[in-house]
Design a protein around this motif. Structure first.
Motif, PDB file in Angstrom:
ATOM      1  N   ALA A 133      36.078  10.524  93.236  1.00 11.57           N
ATOM      2  CA  ALA A 133      34.789  10.367  93.915  1.00 11.57           C
ATOM      3  C   ALA A 133      34.024  11.687  93.927  1.00 11.57           C
ATOM      4  O   ALA A 133      32.806  11.728  93.663  1.00 11.57           O
ATOM      5  CB  ALA A 133      35.013   9.866  95.341  1.00 11.57           C
ATOM      6  N   ALA A 134      34.729  12.784  94.224  1.00  6.18           N
ATOM      7  CA  ALA A 134      34.078  14.095  94.245  1.00  6.18           C
ATOM      8  C   ALA A 134      33.609  14.487  92.848  1.00  6.18           C
ATOM      9  O   ALA A 134      32.485  15.012  92.675  1.00  6.18           O
ATOM     10  CB  ALA A 134      35.044  15.143  94.792  1.00  6.18           C
ATOM     11  N   ARG A 194      38.785   1.948  94.509  1.00  8.40           N
ATOM     12  CA  ARG A 194      39.119   1.725  95.926  1.00  8.40           C
ATOM     13  C   ARG A 194      39.457   0.252  96.172  1.00  8.40           C
ATOM     14  O   ARG A 194      40.356  -0.063  96.964  1.00  8.40           O
ATOM     15  CB  ARG A 194      37.962   2.170  96.812  1.00  8.40           C
ATOM     16  N   VAL A 228      34.608   4.817  91.062  1.00  4.83           N
ATOM     17  CA  VAL A 228      35.352   4.973  92.304  1.00  4.83           C
ATOM     18  C   VAL A 228      35.345   3.701  93.148  1.00  4.83           C
ATOM     19  O   VAL A 228      36.334   3.391  93.827  1.00  4.83           O
ATOM     20  CB  VAL A 228      34.809   6.178  93.106  1.00  4.83           C
ATOM     21  N   ARG A 262      49.760   7.403  98.782  1.00 10.28           N
ATOM     22  CA  ARG A 262      49.051   8.559  99.353  1.00 10.28           C
ATOM     23  C   ARG A 262      48.512   9.453  98.238  1.00 10.28           C
ATOM     24  O   ARG A 262      47.359   9.900  98.287  1.00 10.28           O
ATOM     25  CB  ARG A 262      49.993   9.360 100.260  1.00 10.28           C
ATOM     26  N   THR A 292      45.597   7.705  96.598  1.00 12.57           N
ATOM     27  CA  THR A 292      44.387   7.751  97.429  1.00 12.57           C
ATOM     28  C   THR A 292      43.717   9.116  97.317  1.00 12.57           C
ATOM     29  O   THR A 292      42.485   9.220  97.205  1.00 12.57           O
ATOM     30  CB  THR A 292      44.745   7.458  98.898  1.00 12.57           C
ATOM     31  N   THR A 293      44.534  10.165  97.334  1.00 17.94           N
ATOM     32  CA  THR A 293      43.990  11.520  97.165  1.00 17.94           C
ATOM     33  C   THR A 293      43.328  11.662  95.803  1.00 17.94           C
ATOM     34  O   THR A 293      42.246  12.259  95.680  1.00 17.94           O
ATOM     35  CB  THR A 293      45.119  12.557  97.309  1.00 17.94           C
ATOM     36  N   VAL A 308      41.992   9.292  94.005  1.00 24.16           N
ATOM     37  CA  VAL A 308      40.732   8.534  93.998  1.00 24.16           C
ATOM     38  C   VAL A 308      39.638   9.337  94.706  1.00 24.16           C
ATOM     39  O   VAL A 308      38.478   9.354  94.271  1.00 24.16           O
ATOM     40  CB  VAL A 308      40.925   7.154  94.658  1.00 24.16           C
ATOM     41  N   ASP A 309      39.999  10.011  95.793  1.00 17.82           N
ATOM     42  CA  ASP A 309      39.029  10.877  96.475  1.00 17.82           C
ATOM     43  C   ASP A 309      38.550  11.988  95.537  1.00 17.82           C
ATOM     44  O   ASP A 309      37.362  12.360  95.546  1.00 17.82           O
ATOM     45  CB  ASP A 309      39.653  11.490  97.729  1.00 17.82           C
ATOM     46  N   GLU A 310      39.466  12.504  94.734  1.00 18.02           N
ATOM     47  CA  GLU A 310      39.085  13.543  93.772  1.00 18.02           C
ATOM     48  C   GLU A 310      38.154  12.979  92.704  1.00 18.02           C
ATOM     49  O   GLU A 310      37.227  13.667  92.254  1.00 18.02           O
ATOM     50  CB  GLU A 310      40.343  14.128  93.126  1.00 18.02           C
ATOM     51  N   LYS A 346      38.902  10.194  86.151  1.00 19.67           N
ATOM     52  CA  LYS A 346      38.756  11.624  86.428  1.00 19.67           C
ATOM     53  C   LYS A 346      38.397  12.385  85.151  1.00 19.67           C
ATOM     54  O   LYS A 346      37.528  13.269  85.147  1.00 19.67           O
ATOM     55  CB  LYS A 346      40.063  12.154  87.013  1.00 19.67           C
TER      56      LYS A 346
END
Length: 395
Positions: free
Chosen positions: A246-247, A279, A275, A236, A239-240, A242-244, A312
């Motif tokens: 992406a942003a 994923r 990203v 979890r 995943t968070t 990876v979302d960061e 990142k």
């Protein structure tokens, strides 16, 4: 001896015999005696075995002689309530005189045919010797037992660690025991313990290399078990993260696009785009977890976490680099305006050459895409010429 003295002596010997009998029973039932009688011993334990087993043989020989002489005295005394002189002389001989022949090793010699005694002992003296030597033997057996217990304790920890690792690995399933042979380790540990028990007094514990191997296996299994427990939360968090990424990459691309529009030949590396691969790697982690491929999962999970952190960091670095180009253009514009204001204060705004240099710098800075190196040179040239005019006065 008088009748009363005889009776007191017999009572004392009976009490001593009972104490010796209890000590002999304790000695004969002692677990350490089984070890010493088993043979195959070495080192200090073998020396103790030779001493103790020899002493035990002597003790039984003397104990039998003590019992026989005590029975003899009791039989004679029981013949008459008031023994006569002949009975008292016989009892005195049995109870006071050195009538028990002993060899040099202490064995009782029942007859001259068994050999010439090296010494003679009284029955009370024999009882005293028996009590003292029996106590010494029991003490020696206690030391052997304590040494054996120490060996067992030294081997209990790695044995328990190995058993737990095996049970945990079985519970984990999959490839938890890949590359490890628990049975072989258990066999090595058992062999080492058996060897240590050949000389428990001199044993120093399991071989350090074997303990290290077992500890490493136990730690690896413990880490894998911890991984299984922590996996849902780690995935979890990942995943968070990876979302960061992406942003962050999206923001970096926006600045990249703006820089590409406003700045000519940015010299920037390709825009960040990690990203997608991250994923895909996340999906692979889920597959490994479902298949119970814990060793591979542990490695890949660490790899992905490292990749996410680097992605990142790279997105932030490239964002900063692209934004830096735009900030550099803004800075140059501000410097040019400041120099222009200074020229105005000095009455040089209409100076033909200075104005030409200003127009060159201004055109470069306000034309898209901006040739930033050329604009930098133009601003510097304007500044230097302004300084020259200031130093020599307005021509």
């Amino acid at each position: 001896m008088s009748r009363d003295e005889v009776d007191r002596a017999i009572v004392g010997l009976v009490a001593a015999y009972d104490r010796i009998s209890a000590a002999m029973f304790e000695m004969d039932a002692h677990p350490a005696l089984v070890l010493l009688r088993g043979g195959g011993l070495r080192g200090r334990t073998a020396e103790v075995a030779t001493e103790v087993l020899g002493a035990v043989e002597v003790l039984w020989s003397q104990f039998a002689a003590l019992g026989a002489q005590l029975d003899r005295a009791k039989t004679v005394r029981a013949e008459r309530s008031r023994p006569g002189d002949s009975e008292l002389r016989l009892l005195t001989s049995v109870l006071r005189h050195p009538i028990v022949g002993l060899s040099a090793s202490g064995m009782v010699l029942d007859s001259l045919a068994a050999g010439t005694p090296a010494s003679w002992q009284t029955v009370p003296g024999l009882a005293d010797d028996l009590q003292a030597v029996a106590a010494e033997v029991v003490h020696a057996l206690g030391e052997v037992e304590a040494a054996s217990g120490r060996v067992a304790k030294l081997y209990a920890q790695p044995a328990a660690a190995l058993a737990k690792a095996s049970a945990d690995a079985t519970n984990l399933g999959g490839d938890a025991l890949k590359g490890s042979d628990v049975d072989a380790l258990a066999g090595k540990l058992g062999d080492a313990q058996a060897e240590a028990l050949r000389d428990p007094i001199g044993a120093s514990g399991p071989p350090p290399a074997l303990v290290s191997e077992i500890d490493a296996l136990a730690q690896r299994i413990a880490d894998l078990a911890a991984l299984r427990s922590a996996y849902p939360e780690r995935i979890r968090s990942l995943t968070t993260a990876v979302d960061e990424v992406a942003a962050a990459e999206a923001e970096a691309r926006e600045v990249y696009d703006l820089a590409a529009t406003k700045i000519a030949n940015t010299g920037l590396p390709p825009a960040p785009d990690a990203v997608g691969g991250l994923r895909a790697h996340l999906a692979q982690l889920g597959q490994l977890q479902r298949e119970g491929r814990w060793l591979r999962l542990a490695d890949e999970l660490s790899n992905v976490e490292g990749s996410v952190a680097r992605a990142k960091e790279r997105a932030a670095h490239l964002h900063e680099a692209a934004a830096g180009l735009l900030e550099r253009r803004t800075e140059l514009r501000g410097r040019l305006d400041a120099y222009r204001a200074r020229a105005g204060r000095m009455g040089l705004v209409e100076h033909e050459e200075l104005s030409a240099r200003h127009r060159t710098a201004q055109d470069l800075l306000y034309t898209s895409p901006c040739d930033l190196p050329a604009a930098t040179r133009a601003v510097v040239a304007y500044q230097r010429y302004l300084n020259q005019l200031t130093e020599r006065g307005n021509p």
